[in-house]
Motif scaffolding. Structure first.
Motif, PDB file in Angstrom:
ATOM      1  N   ILE A 483     -14.681  20.117  22.145  1.00  0.00           N
ATOM      2  CA  ILE A 483     -15.825  19.319  21.711  1.00  0.00           C
ATOM      3  C   ILE A 483     -17.110  20.114  21.867  1.00  0.00           C
ATOM      4  O   ILE A 483     -17.354  20.709  22.929  1.00  0.00           O
ATOM      5  CB  ILE A 483     -15.887  17.982  22.492  1.00  0.00           C
ATOM      6  CG1 ILE A 483     -17.033  17.094  22.010  1.00  0.00           C
ATOM      7  CG2 ILE A 483     -15.963  18.205  23.996  1.00  0.00           C
ATOM      8  CD1 ILE A 483     -16.974  15.671  22.561  1.00  0.00           C
ATOM      9  N   ALA A 484     -17.903  20.157  20.814  1.00  0.00           N
ATOM     10  CA  ALA A 484     -19.225  20.789  20.842  1.00  0.00           C
ATOM     11  C   ALA A 484     -20.235  19.723  21.245  1.00  0.00           C
ATOM     12  O   ALA A 484     -20.479  18.773  20.491  1.00  0.00           O
ATOM     13  CB  ALA A 484     -19.572  21.374  19.472  1.00  0.00           C
ATOM     14  N   LEU A 485     -20.825  19.878  22.421  1.00  0.00           N
ATOM     15  CA  LEU A 485     -21.730  18.856  22.961  1.00  0.00           C
ATOM     16  C   LEU A 485     -23.140  19.091  22.413  1.00  0.00           C
ATOM     17  O   LEU A 485     -24.050  19.524  23.112  1.00  0.00           O
ATOM     18  CB  LEU A 485     -21.699  18.894  24.483  1.00  0.00           C
ATOM     19  CG  LEU A 485     -20.327  18.544  25.076  1.00  0.00           C
ATOM     20  CD1 LEU A 485     -20.302  18.786  26.571  1.00  0.00           C
ATOM     21  CD2 LEU A 485     -19.951  17.096  24.760  1.00  0.00           C
ATOM     22  N   ASP A 486     -23.284  18.742  21.137  1.00  0.00           N
ATOM     23  CA  ASP A 486     -24.520  19.033  20.403  1.00  0.00           C
ATOM     24  C   ASP A 486     -25.327  17.777  20.099  1.00  0.00           C
ATOM     25  O   ASP A 486     -26.161  17.774  19.190  1.00  0.00           O
ATOM     26  CB  ASP A 486     -24.191  19.755  19.097  1.00  0.00           C
ATOM     27  CG  ASP A 486     -23.237  18.964  18.206  1.00  0.00           C
ATOM     28  OD1 ASP A 486     -22.790  17.863  18.623  1.00  0.00           O
ATOM     29  OD2 ASP A 486     -22.921  19.448  17.105  1.00  0.00           O
ATOM     30  N   ASN A 487     -25.085  16.703  20.844  1.00  0.00           N
ATOM     31  CA  ASN A 487     -25.751  15.435  20.568  1.00  0.00           C
ATOM     32  C   ASN A 487     -26.276  14.856  21.891  1.00  0.00           C
ATOM     33  O   ASN A 487     -25.521  14.279  22.677  1.00  0.00           O
ATOM     34  CB  ASN A 487     -24.773  14.453  19.908  1.00  0.00           C
ATOM     35  CG  ASN A 487     -25.463  13.273  19.252  1.00  0.00           C
ATOM     36  OD1 ASN A 487     -26.687  13.261  19.098  1.00  0.00           O
ATOM     37  ND2 ASN A 487     -24.691  12.278  18.862  1.00  0.00           N
ATOM     38  N   VAL A 488     -27.584  15.030  22.132  1.00  0.00           N
ATOM     39  CA  VAL A 488     -28.191  14.578  23.383  1.00  0.00           C
ATOM     40  C   VAL A 488     -28.088  13.062  23.498  1.00  0.00           C
ATOM     41  O   VAL A 488     -28.261  12.335  22.516  1.00  0.00           O
ATOM     42  CB  VAL A 488     -29.670  15.023  23.449  1.00  0.00           C
ATOM     43  CG1 VAL A 488     -30.377  14.388  24.649  1.00  0.00           C
ATOM     44  CG2 VAL A 488     -29.767  16.536  23.529  1.00  0.00           C
TER      45      VAL A 488
END
Length: 542
Positions: A483-488
């Protein structure tokens, strides 16, 4: 007078968001949430209706559309809607779980401002408080591709929504009371298709044409299998991912999952069963709808076709057959396969194990030994207003724990914005688990029996696995995702088994950026409801 003031507020918000999101179109909805009599299993029950409908109204939109949904709560209890699979880019304020959003009080209104940003596919919305989902209040969401974006199949002659799942005859208040007493609610009473029982719903088709069926498992506790008598199904999409177009005679959908299939009406003109049956249950539940060929004069006859029941290996093999269509466009024109997730090295491994402890003499469920309890204030508001004592970062470990000393806590895990993580779901129980992550789509890189170890990575699919937001974990088995944690934001990670979720199998992931910029996260909405210890605080204007 109140509605006029709300209308003025909505118009003001419309112009504000226009300046943020440019020329993306707007769609406006007004929903009135009420109780009403429904008869899904032949007996009168109190249901939760939206605009008098069960299931609720369908949301049809296009990638990047802005959705302005004004919800009026006419129930005698607080109400909250969540949007299963919508990612709410930079905007966890709208996620609709109690960790992010105050419930709408009885007799009050709240306007959600959502955007289908960079998404396509099939999803659904549902009531997220308590056991309200057991009374209805759910509906389908279709996000179509923009006109200039190629879709990897011809435009179908029709587009059908199938909201299927288990159902209880007890009211949601009664179910909640049973769980609060520490007792089991036992097995569901049956299954529904679009709010109807046996042969209660009809899908009409025309001979020789192809139709899209968007199927979602909206139930509380049960995996299901979907099939259509005499017809095959071509899988084309799973929760926003275009798939390799494999053909199936039946399809498993676990709790919270959605998928799209194409079905060609190429059989003799008559009626056929559309079948949903339970998976991995002691007593097999089944219900049917009707696939009706236009001009058919022959009704359904004989028993509905059987399907798989308790076979784990069959389901696992089917799950592994799901593949990403690397050459198809997603919400953008570039091919899905242009994102090489398998070439990115995770900076962190999180291992999550579920358990079923007894705490204070009552049945609970836990993640890594922590059974979640809600704070007195939504976590997102407590974080924004710096209200202490609501939660603690790191109150849940990122390492697996399956011991007997589980405890209650408002569990929040920290994660760095723009990090790339490996999450392993380890299941030592005898039941299938279904996990969902709000705000994200992730890559299901592997699943197998036994205990996950670093050596399990050798079996990962690092090329063409599907990206989705809900994934199953089989008994005594593991599932791994990238998972790319690109959403604050503050994002709910939960069991989609709503009994387990209600009794603690969930936590929140705080994806944090030290740079407080609108590029990373939108500010608190001006119309945000404030409750708990946030009541009386002031939101800064957009």
């Amino acid at each position: 007078m109140v509605e006029k003031r709300n209308l003025v507020l909505i118009c003001a918000l419309f112009f504000v968001i226009s300046s943020i999101n440019g020329e993306d179109p707007y769609r406006f909805f007004t929903w009135k949430v009420t109780y009403g009599d429904i008869y899904p299993m032949g007996v009168k029950q109190q249901g939760i209706l939206i605009n008098g409908q069960f299931p609720g109204p369908q949301i049809n939109c296009v990638t990047n559309d802005n959705l302005i949904i004004s919800v009026y709560n006419y129930l005698n209890e607080p109400f909250l809607l969540s949007w299963n699979g919508l990612q709410h880019r930079r905007n966890s304020w709208q996620d609709g779980t109690y960790g992010t959003t105050c419930p709408i009080p009885p007799g009050k209104n709240f306007t959600y401002m959502l955007q289908a940003k960079d998404q396509i596919g099939s999803f659904f919305y549902f009531p997220s408080l308590g056991l309200q989902k057991a009374a209805g209040g759910y509906g389908g969401i279709k996000i179509y591709s923009r006109p200039r974006i190629p879709v990897p199949f011809p435009f179908p002659a029709g587009d059908h929504t199938v909201l299927a799942g288990d159902w209880y005859k007890k009211t949601h208040q009664r179910l909640r009371h049973i769980l609060d007493m520490g007792r089991s609610i036992s097995s569901p009473d049956g299954l529904l298709i679009n709010g109807r029982g046996w042969n209660g719903y009809t899908f009409q088709v025309e001979h020789g044409k192809t139709y899209r069926f968007r199927i979602s498992n909206v139930g509380l506790t049960t995996s299901i299998n979907f099939r259509i008598q005499g017809h095959t199904m071509k899988l084309v999409e799973v929760e926003g991912s275009h798939t390799v177009q494999n053909t199936y005679t039946s399809l498993d959908l676990h709790l919270g999952q959605s998928a799209s299939v194409l079905v060609t009406a190429n059989q003799p003109v008559k009626d056929y069963y559309v079948v949903v049956s339970s998976r991995f249950t002691r007593r097999v539940l089944m219900t049917t709808a009707i696939l009706h060929y236009r001009n058919s004069k022959i009704g359904v006859s004989g028993p509905p076709p059987g399907g798989p029941t308790t076979q784990i290996a069959w389901s696992l093999m089917q799950a592994r057959s799901l593949r990403w269509n690397l050459t198809a466009s997603g919400p953008r024109p570039n091919p899905q396969g242009s994102y090489h997730y398998g070439m990115i090295k995770p900076s962190r491994t999180i291992i999550l194990s579920n358990s079923a402890p007894w705490i204070n003499g009552k049945q609970r469920y836990a993640v890594n030994g922590v059974s979640f309890v809600s704070g007195d204030t939504p976590l997102k508001l407590a974080d924004y207003f710096n209200i202490g004592g609501v939660f603690s970062i790191g109150s849940i470990s990122d390492k697996s724990y399956n011991g007997n000393n589980a405890y209650l806590a408002t569990s929040v895990m920290h994660a760095d914005f723009r990090s790339f993580a490996e999450i392993v779901f380890q299941n030592w129980e005898d039941t299938v688990q279904s996990w969902h992550i709000d705000g994200y789509s992730f890559f299901v890189v592997g699943m197998d029996g036994g205990q996950w170890t670093p050596a399990s990575r050798w079996r990962y699919n690092l090329r063409d696995t599907v990206a989705r937001s809900t994934v199953q974990v089989y008994p005594k088995a593991w599932t791994a995702i990238y998972i790319a944690l690109d959403n604050v934001g503050m994002w709910n990670i939960r069991s989609e088994n709503w009994v387990r979720q209600y009794l603690g199998q969930q936590f929140y992931l705080r994806v944090y950026s030290p740079v407080h910029s609108w590029r990373d996260e939108l500010p608190i909405p001006k119309n945000a409801l404030l409750c708990g210890r946030a009541r009386g605080r002031h939101t800064r204007p957009l």
